[in-house]
Write a protein that holds these residues in place. Structure first.
Motif, PDB file in Angstrom:
ATOM      1  N   CYS A   1      -8.012  19.965  -6.133  1.00 42.02           N
ATOM      2  CA  CYS A   1      -6.994  19.207  -6.874  1.00 42.02           C
ATOM      3  C   CYS A   1      -7.437  18.656  -7.742  1.00 42.02           C
ATOM      4  N   SER A   2      -6.969  18.973  -9.062  1.00 35.54           N
ATOM      5  CA  SER A   2      -7.227  18.516 -10.119  1.00 35.54           C
ATOM      6  C   SER A   2      -7.649  16.631 -10.444  1.00 35.54           C
ATOM      7  N   GLN A   3      -9.097  16.305 -11.632  1.00 36.15           N
ATOM      8  CA  GLN A   3      -8.399  14.686 -10.839  1.00 36.15           C
ATOM      9  C   GLN A   3      -7.502  14.579 -12.040  1.00 36.15           C
ATOM     10  N   PHE A   4      -8.037  15.399 -13.690  1.00 37.67           N
ATOM     11  CA  PHE A   4      -7.505  14.507 -14.613  1.00 37.67           C
ATOM     12  C   PHE A   4      -6.041  15.348 -14.943  1.00 37.67           C
ATOM     13  N   LEU A   5      -5.229  16.306 -14.814  1.00 35.83           N
ATOM     14  CA  LEU A   5      -4.744  17.540 -15.183  1.00 35.83           C
ATOM     15  C   LEU A   5      -3.510  17.197 -14.189  1.00 35.83           C
ATOM     16  N   ARG A   6      -2.176  16.747 -14.535  1.00 35.98           N
ATOM     17  CA  ARG A   6      -0.787  16.959 -13.474  1.00 35.98           C
ATOM     18  C   ARG A   6      -0.106  18.436 -14.052  1.00 35.98           C
ATOM     19  N   HIS A   7       1.083  18.594 -13.076  1.00 41.81           N
ATOM     20  CA  HIS A   7       2.421  19.761 -13.891  1.00 41.81           C
ATOM     21  C   HIS A   7       3.319  18.074 -14.281  1.00 41.81           C
ATOM     22  N   THR A   8       4.136  18.303 -15.301  1.00 43.19           N
ATOM     23  CA  THR A   8       4.844  17.623 -15.614  1.00 43.19           C
ATOM     24  C   THR A   8       6.276  17.839 -15.460  1.00 43.19           C
ATOM     25  N   VAL A   9       7.048  16.916 -14.216  1.00 45.76           N
ATOM     26  CA  VAL A   9       8.216  17.519 -14.096  1.00 45.76           C
ATOM     27  C   VAL A   9       9.067  17.800 -15.073  1.00 45.76           C
ATOM     28  N   GLN A  10       9.880  18.616 -14.818  1.00 42.00           N
ATOM     29  CA  GLN A  10      11.120  19.037 -16.469  1.00 42.00           C
ATOM     30  C   GLN A  10      12.380  19.526 -15.325  1.00 42.00           C
ATOM     31  N   PHE A  11      13.129  18.501 -16.131  1.00 40.71           N
ATOM     32  CA  PHE A  11      14.428  18.021 -15.553  1.00 40.71           C
ATOM     33  C   PHE A  11      14.954  19.487 -15.247  1.00 40.71           C
ATOM     34  N   GLY A  12      15.740  19.703 -14.139  1.00 43.84           N
ATOM     35  CA  GLY A  12      16.487  20.886 -13.242  1.00 43.84           C
ATOM     36  C   GLY A  12      15.882  22.039 -13.624  1.00 43.84           C
ATOM     37  N   ARG A  13      14.855  21.868 -13.562  1.00 42.90           N
ATOM     38  CA  ARG A  13      14.119  22.889 -12.866  1.00 42.90           C
ATOM     39  C   ARG A  13      12.778  22.446 -11.309  1.00 42.90           C
ATOM     40  N   ASN A  14      13.244  23.460 -10.451  1.00 41.88           N
ATOM     41  CA  ASN A  14      12.231  23.367  -8.688  1.00 41.88           C
ATOM     42  C   ASN A  14      11.389  23.983  -9.314  1.00 41.88           C
ATOM     43  N   MET A  15      10.246  23.016  -8.565  1.00 43.73           N
ATOM     44  CA  MET A  15       9.029  24.008  -8.697  1.00 43.73           C
ATOM     45  C   MET A  15       7.650  23.292  -7.465  1.00 43.73           C
ATOM     46  N   ARG A  16       7.074  23.687  -7.440  1.00 45.60           N
ATOM     47  CA  ARG A  16       6.543  23.813  -5.782  1.00 45.60           C
ATOM     48  C   ARG A  16       4.751  23.603  -5.629  1.00 45.60           C
ATOM     49  N   THR A  17       3.939  22.763  -6.197  1.00 48.11           N
ATOM     50  CA  THR A  17       2.670  23.353  -5.996  1.00 48.11           C
ATOM     51  C   THR A  17       1.982  23.133  -4.768  1.00 48.11           C
ATOM     52  N   GLY A  18       0.529  23.145  -4.801  1.00 49.36           N
ATOM     53  CA  GLY A  18      -0.167  22.690  -3.503  1.00 49.36           C
ATOM     54  C   GLY A  18      -2.126  23.020  -4.220  1.00 49.36           C
ATOM     55  N   CYS A  19      -3.213  21.880  -3.582  1.00 46.85           N
ATOM     56  CA  CYS A  19      -4.256  21.831  -3.654  1.00 46.85           C
ATOM     57  C   CYS A  19      -5.134  20.981  -2.524  1.00 46.85           C
ATOM     58  N   LYS A  20      -5.909  21.413  -2.407  1.00 47.68           N
ATOM     59  CA  LYS A  20      -6.741  20.423  -1.660  1.00 47.68           C
ATOM     60  C   LYS A  20      -7.498  19.887  -1.915  1.00 47.68           C
ATOM     61  N   LEU A  21      -7.862  18.221  -1.348  1.00 46.78           N
ATOM     62  CA  LEU A  21      -7.587  17.216  -1.587  1.00 46.78           C
ATOM     63  C   LEU A  21      -9.582  17.290   0.089  1.00 46.78           C
TER      64      LEU A  21
ATOM     65  N   ALA B   1      12.778  19.538 -19.814  1.00 45.47           N
ATOM     66  CA  ALA B   1      12.497  18.322 -20.609  1.00 45.47           C
ATOM     67  C   ALA B   1      11.860  17.590 -19.710  1.00 45.47           C
ATOM     68  N   PRO B   2      10.605  17.048 -20.061  1.00 47.99           N
ATOM     69  CA  PRO B   2      10.135  16.091 -19.161  1.00 47.99           C
ATOM     70  C   PRO B   2      11.292  14.485 -18.815  1.00 47.99           C
ATOM     71  N   LEU B   3      11.335  14.384 -17.118  1.00 51.25           N
ATOM     72  CA  LEU B   3      11.575  12.946 -16.483  1.00 51.25           C
ATOM     73  C   LEU B   3      10.525  12.260 -17.195  1.00 51.25           C
ATOM     74  N   LEU B   4      11.490  10.971 -17.316  1.00 52.46           N
ATOM     75  CA  LEU B   4      10.874  10.317 -17.677  1.00 52.46           C
ATOM     76  C   LEU B   4      11.204   9.091 -16.451  1.00 52.46           C
ATOM     77  N   ILE B   5       9.533   8.063 -16.641  1.00 50.27           N
ATOM     78  CA  ILE B   5       9.411   8.138 -15.603  1.00 50.27           C
ATOM     79  C   ILE B   5       8.487   6.087 -16.201  1.00 50.27           C
ATOM     80  N   ALA B   6       9.127   5.235 -15.485  1.00 47.43           N
ATOM     81  CA  ALA B   6       8.262   3.772 -15.823  1.00 47.43           C
ATOM     82  C   ALA B   6       8.075   3.050 -14.790  1.00 47.43           C
ATOM     83  N   ASN B   7       6.550   2.434 -15.283  1.00 42.67           N
ATOM     84  CA  ASN B   7       5.432   1.445 -14.069  1.00 42.67           C
ATOM     85  C   ASN B   7       5.252   0.359 -14.707  1.00 42.67           C
TER      86      ASN B   7
END
Length: 354
Positions: A232-252, A208-214
């Motif tokens: 790096c996409s300006q609009f799309l981002r990967h949703t961080v899911q609870f309990g699942r490690n993930m890694r991503t990379g892109c060029k800015l 499930a997605p991690l819930l954050i607040a600002n």
């Protein structure tokens, strides 16, 4: 259309039946008519004061003055071909996929509305609540839909992910369509808080997605996402899911004008790219955290580049990597333990830029 038999004493197929005058029509109807397929009178649909779950979402086109429904294309039959007339249902969050076949992709790319991003959002507005003969003029058209109980739809957003494909004579293309709802909660007059669907009740569910607040606005924690070319996409981002490690990379890339700017401005741009436009201040301890309950949230610790720039007086230390560390445990009964977050840290790895 009614067909009335004309009685005759003789079985003579060549006999000419007498003409039936208009005045005699209803006399024959009462004597010879049976059940018929008369179309019922067209009843105008009634509109409630607010959307109910499953109701079609109404849209209005100002150019054609047509009241219609928001469509979410879906597949039909074993072939999975796209059907564009499928209405989007209120509170019915779902993703659909379907296939389109093109005889000439080069021509379809220009002329086919299904491949034109503007056809999914331009020239129509979404109605906050169902109305009859009255169109609300001042509305934000954004397919992520924010609603507030009986006050109706508050905002709608649409975003796209496109890709390049070869322009050969014939080709097939699979498209994906997502409709997502979240609720906003009124805590003070004129103040609304965004309230996303639960990620568990109460403990987080794995995946499930991690819930954050600002500043009270809830959202999903996300990390950078790469386009097809590695940028790096300006609009799309990967949703961080609870309990699942993930890694991503892109060029800015920074423009030459930006590189000549001061150090703090460059750092600000890179921080925003890594942590997202709105950033995050607090993380929900449980998957059912309420935005107004402070004890259900924990402050995210941030270790930025300023801590690592002590020995660098003539250079600009910029963030190049963001590592998000989540500390969690299981609490409650051994028979039904609940996943609960204890703390979180944003750890930036930095690099000196001359």
């Amino acid at each position: 259309i009614f067909f009335f038999p004309q009685p005759t004493a003789k079985l003579n197929l060549l006999q000419h039946p007498p003409d039936i005058k208009e005045a005699d029509f209803f006399k024959f109807v009462g004597k010879y008519s049976r059940h018929s397929f008369v179309a019922p009178s067209q009843v105008q649909p009634s509109f409630s004061a607010f959307y109910r779950a499953g109701d079609p979402i109404l849209i209005y086109s100002e150019s054609s003055s047509v009241l219609s429904t928001l469509r979410q294309p879906s597949k039909m039959g074993a072939s999975g071909l796209c059907v564009d007339g499928n209405p989007a249902g209120f509170l019915d969050s779902k993703t659909t996929s379907c296939t389109r076949i093109f005889a000439n992709l080069s021509k379809s790319c220009i002329a086919d509305p299904a491949l034109n991003a503007a056809s999914y959002y331009r020239d129509f507005t979404v109605l906050k609540v169902p109305v009859n003969d009255t169109i609300v003029q001042s509305m934000k058209v954004i397919y992520e839909i924010e609603y507030s109980g009986t006050h109706g739809i508050q905002s709608v957003s649409v975003r796209f992910k496109v890709t390049s494909i070869p322009g050969n004579s014939g080709s097939s293309l699979q498209q994906h369509f997502t409709l997502h709802f979240w609720v906003s909660v009124s805590i003070l007059p004129g103040l609304l808080l965004s309230w996303l669907p639960r990620s568990g009740n109460p403990g987080y569910i794995t995946g499930a997605p991690l819930l954050i607040a600002n500043s009270g606005a809830m959202q999903h924690m996300s990390i950078l996402q790469s386009r097809g070319d590695g940028i790096c996409s300006q609009f799309l981002r990967h949703t961080v899911q609870f309990g699942r490690n993930m890694r991503t990379g892109c060029k800015l890339s920074l423009s030459p004008i930006l590189e000549e700017s001061n150090c703090s401005y460059i750092q600000h741009k890179l921080y925003k790219a890594l942590q997202g436009m709105n950033g995050a201040e607090d993380l929900a301890i449980t998957g059912s955290a309420h935005p107004t309950q402070a004890e259900e949230w924990t402050t995210i610790l941030i270790r930025n580049c300023s801590i690592q720039a002590v020995n660098c007086t003539s250079c600009c230390v910029i963030p190049v990597t963001l590592e998000i560390q989540i500390l969690w445990t299981k609490v409650g009964l051994l028979s039904n333990p609940q996943a609960q977050i204890l703390g979180a840290q944003y750890f930036y790895q930095c690099h000196p830029l001359k």
